[in-house]
Each structure stands twice: as C-alpha cells, then as structure tokens.
Design an enzyme around this catalytic site. Structure first.
Site, PDB file in Angstrom:
ATOM      1  N   GLU A   1       0.826  -1.213   0.000  1.00 22.24           N
ATOM      2  CA  GLU A   1       0.000   0.000   0.000  1.00 22.24           C
ATOM      3  C   GLU A   1       0.858   1.260   0.000  1.00 22.24           C
ATOM      4  O   GLU A   1       1.800   1.398   0.784  1.00 22.24           O
ATOM      5  CB  GLU A   1      -0.906  -0.004   1.229  1.00 22.24           C
ATOM      6  CG  GLU A   1      -1.752   1.252   1.336  1.00 22.24           C
ATOM      7  CD  GLU A   1      -2.559   1.302   2.634  1.00 22.24           C
ATOM      8  OE1 GLU A   1      -2.731   0.255   3.274  1.00 22.24           O
ATOM      9  OE2 GLU A   1      -2.997   2.414   2.985  1.00 22.24           O
TER      10      GLU A   1
ATOM     11  N   ARG B   1       7.158   5.802   1.561  1.00 20.61           N
ATOM     12  CA  ARG B   1       6.978   4.534   0.848  1.00 20.61           C
ATOM     13  C   ARG B   1       7.301   4.690  -0.641  1.00 20.61           C
ATOM     14  O   ARG B   1       7.727   3.737  -1.292  1.00 20.61           O
ATOM     15  CB  ARG B   1       5.551   4.007   1.049  1.00 20.61           C
ATOM     16  CG  ARG B   1       5.361   3.474   2.476  1.00 20.61           C
ATOM     17  CD  ARG B   1       4.051   2.730   2.642  1.00 20.61           C
ATOM     18  NE  ARG B   1       3.928   2.241   4.016  1.00 20.61           N
ATOM     19  CZ  ARG B   1       2.911   1.518   4.468  1.00 20.61           C
ATOM     20  NH1 ARG B   1       1.910   1.200   3.660  1.00 20.61           N
ATOM     21  NH2 ARG B   1       2.874   1.107   5.726  1.00 20.61           N
TER      22      ARG B   1
END
Length: 431
Positions: free
Chosen positions: A354, A396
RNA sequence: GGUGAGGUGGCUGAGCGGUCGAAAGCACUGGUCUUGAAAACCAGCAUACGUUUGUAGCGUAUCCAGGGUUCAAAUCCCUGCCUCACCGCCA
C-alpha cells in the site's frame, strides 16, 4: 457519524450493513436508550416551557406593580424537578452519543463483501514488473550502500525504534519527491496548496473520526482530561485539511474545494509491534502529500474516481508498477464508505504494498464537523461530502524508487520526472 | 510572560436581570414602481433538536465555551479559550 434519524428509523438495516464490515451494533441497547431519550427530552422541554411561562408572568406582574410573592411560591418545586430531568436527559444523551460516535460508516453497495484484505478486489494493474539480472536488494540495503543514506541507528539514538535519519542524496531525493507531487497536483490537477498546523485540537480529531475510538494510534502532547487531549500530532494532513470546513457553510459555487498539503504524519503504531520492523515501511513519523476534496453529495463517487486517478498519476509519472484495489467491507477504514488502495510493486518483497488510500467519506465526517453548503436559492444548508487520499506517502514512494530503480553496480537511477528536482542528476552512486 | 480592552445574527452595531432570538444600518431574497436599470417604497431574511404525514404549526436550546447566582441571565459572578492594543521576549 451516521444520520441519527436514519439510524433510529432503520436500525436493523444499519446493523445488517455494519455486520458486513465486522461491526456488531447492539440494536436493543440503542433502541432502549433512544426511547428513554425521547421521553426525557419531552419531559424536560415541557418543564422548561412551564418555567419560562411562569417566569414571564412574574415579570409582567412585577411590571404591573402587583405582589409577586404568591407567584414565587407556586414555582417552588419546578426548579428542582427541572434540574433532575435535565441531568437525566444529559446522562442518556451522553450514552447515546458515545455509541453513535463509535459507529463506523456504512459501506457503499458497490463495495465487495469480505472479512479482510484477502477479499479485496483488484481493479487494475499498471506497468510491467521489472526483472533483474542480479540479486535484488531491499531498500534498506540499497540505501546503506549509497553512503548510508538511510540511517536507522541514528534514528534509534535520537528518538527510538521506527525513526530514521536520511542523509545526502537520499534526503534530497525524499524532498524532491514531495516537491514533485505537490507541483503535479497544483499545476495539473487543480488543487490549492496549503500549509497547515501539525498539532491539532481534539475537536478536529473528532471531526475526521480519529477520536473518540482511535486515540491510542496518536501522539498526544498531554494526557487525556475531560477536556480532551490538548493538542495532538496529526496522523495525516486529512485532519487539518478536512477540518477547514468544520462549522462552515459554503456557497454552492465555491464547491468543489480541492486542497493538497505536504506534511509529516505521526502514528504511534500501537498494536503493530511486530510488523514491518525493518526499513521505512512503518515509521512513527513519515511524510505524505495529501489530497482532500469537499464536494456536493451528487458528485462524490465520481470525484473518488478522479481523486484516485490523481494519485495514480504520480505513480505513472514515476514509472512505478502498481495495482489498484477496491477494499472489501471488512478492510475499510472507520469513516469510509468506499476506498481504493494503490499498491506499488516492491521487488525485494516480491509483492505489492500500500502506498495510497483514497476514500469517499460521504457525509460521515461532514456531519461530525457540521461542514455544509447552501444551494443557490435554497434556504436550508446541506451537509457536503468529504474525500481524501494519499498522493502519495512520500516515505513509501522512496522505498519503491530505491527498490525498482536499483542498478547492478549498486547505484540508483533517478526517475526522469525527478531529475530537474535533483539538479539534473540522473543517478546516485557511491562517493 | 505582564497590563488593559473586548468577544452579540452574513457584516457593522444597540441592548436599566423580566414582555429579547435579540433595535438599527448594510448585504441578500421577493414584490410595487419603471421601456429597462438605478433610486424609492413594501415584505421576508439564523441554526440545531423535539413533536408531526408535514419545507405548516407548536415547543426547546443557542448572544465565544463551561460552571455558578436567580422564579427569571445577552445582561451579574467564576474559570477557560480567543481577538485587539501596549510592554517584555523571540525565529
């Protein structure tokens, strides 16, 4: 928060929909409390009405020069009766509110039923998964090789586990990513850039739904008191951006309002103690570029598709392979009615992770916040709809670039769209 | 941090403890007038909740927030928050 009238009138239907997302609503308890509330409220208002009427007549009598002593005597018991009725009502209302504030949003009919992430629905995939003719390193090792660009030991020394220090070109790349995202959303997707507080009050956290249920996921500057937590660090810019609409009534023409902000996010990660302990994936502090839209109700589902597309555009321009997933009923966040997750390909983990979550909250947050708009010519204001999404989680994204753009010689290629932000640099290599 | 002033409807701004959800002006909406517009005049113009088949009516609450005094609080008292001014300090 759900519409209290809908909750009352369609209690069983609500309970059934909530079951799909794994939430058990005690309908009997709520129905009983509602009945008590209704009776007490009527009683209280009647007593109040009587007191007001009598006080008014005392005032008139006094103005007319009459003796008010007998009138005063008549009032006698009324005050104490009213006080107890008020107290009883407040107690019941508090119980009802405690329950209703803890009820999650209802899933949209287009959301697949399911228990957890395994039941999510893959909608699309984008890009081709890269193949490497050498042994891939994970992002921690890639950065370690590049002049110790990610320094977890120093993070521990300064603060503790789940903190990091970035240095040199890696730190710059991290900054470049945030800049790139902000520029993309403001210049091509029509968002207004905002700079917002990183500390917010409890009202704001109630507004977007972090409180009262998820207080332990946040960092607070003081212990909880009856007045709340004082100021708390934001877990996402969704909180300050969305709360800009709290207690506001916008004109119809002002909508949609599209806002973006780059902020750090702070999460205590309570309950995640064993998970993702290595690397940047799960930190107490990370940066994110957030997208928020305030829209008219009839537009919100179409807006969700657009907003998700805005987040996807970042991945596409960075040429990072990803897939788009429609979350099932059991995997959605508290306030969401429909959520798409974007998951980026991480070669070292050999899976998608994610990197963005885009949700339509419909009127769930707006009701808590009293965020409204008025249609042209209409008398009554209506609740607006709120949406938010990550566009993207910067940390991320850095992970994804470190892993997907690693080279056989240990250097790191810089994605084309970032090169201008890196002073023309096309790759990062060892000193 | 110190001292002083203050927080009233979309805005400005009145409001001896009683008939104040609150004067007045502006803005806004509708109407009259006008060839049209402006002006003038007339009318309307907060929000939430409850009751209800009801966007009707009635009731309740709301004059920063929370307590208190009182038969009765926008009005008195206490606490907090915020704003403004000056001083101190500071990026």
């Amino acid at each position: 928060m759900l519409d209290p009238k809908f909750l009352r009138n369609e209690l069983e239907l609500v309970a059934e929909k909530l079951k799909a997302r794994g939430f058990n609503l005690d309908t009997q308890q709520l129905a009983d409390l509602e009945e008590q509330r209704k009776a007490l409220q009527v009683k209280t208002e009647q007593l109040q009405n009587e007191r007001n009427a009598r006080s008014k007549s005392i005032g008139k009598a006094k103005a007319a020069g009459e003796d008010i002593a007998p009138l005063l005597a008549e009032v006698g018991q009324l005050g104490t009766d009213l006080d107890t009725a008020k107290a009883d009502l407040a107690a019941v209302q508090e119980q009802v509110e405690k329950i209703t504030l803890g009820i999650p949003n209802l899933p949209d009919d287009s959301v697949p039923a399911g228990a957890d992430e395994n039941d999510n629905l893959e909608v699309t995939t984008w890009g081709t998964i890269p193949s490497f003719d050498f042994e891939v390193k994970d992002h921690v090792d890639v950065a370690e090789f590049l002049n110790k660009g990610l320094d977890f030991e120093s993070g521990v020394k300064l603060s503790g586990s789940r903190f990091v220090v970035m240095r040199g070109q890696i730190a710059k790349l991290h900054r470049a990513l945030a800049q790139f995202m902000l520029d993309l959303h403001t210049e091509e997707h029509g968002y207004e850039e905002a700079y917002v507080p990183y500390l917010v009050n409890s009202d704001s956290l109630y507004g977007t739904g972090q409180l009262p249920k998820f207080g332990e996921d946040l960092f607070h500057t003081q212990a909880e008191t009856e007045h709340g937590y004082g100021l708390s660090l934001i877990p996402t810019a969704e909180v300050p951006l969305t709360n800009l609409a709290r207690d506001e009534i916008f004109d119809e023409e002002q909508l949609p309002i599209k806002l973006t902000a780059h902020t750090p996010c702070f999460r205590s990660e309570a309950g995640s103690s064993g998970r993702d302990t290595r690397g940047l994936i799960r930190q107490h502090q990370f940066d994110k570029v957030e997208l928020v839209q305030l829209v008219k109700p009839e537009d919100s589902f179409e807006t969700l598709e657009q907003l998700t597309g805005h987040a996807e555009a970042v991945l596409q321009k960075l040429e990072l392979p990803y897939r788009k997933v429609l979350l099932c009923t059991g995997d959605m966040g508290f306030g969401a009615t429909k959520t798409y997750d974007l998951e980026v390909w991480l070669p070292a983990q050999n899976c998608y992770r994610e990197i963005s979550s885009c949700s339509n909250m419909v009127d769930f947050q707006a009701r808590r916040m009293q965020a409204r708009f008025r249609r042209k010519g209409a008398k009554k204001p209506e609740l607006l709809h709120t949406l938010n999404g990550s566009g993207l989680a910067v940390g991320r994204t850095l992970v994804a670039i470190l892993e997907n753009y690693q080279q056989a010689d240990g250097s790191l290629a810089i994605p084309t769209v970032l090169q201008n932000y890196m002073g023309g640099l096309t790759s990062i290599s060892v000193k």
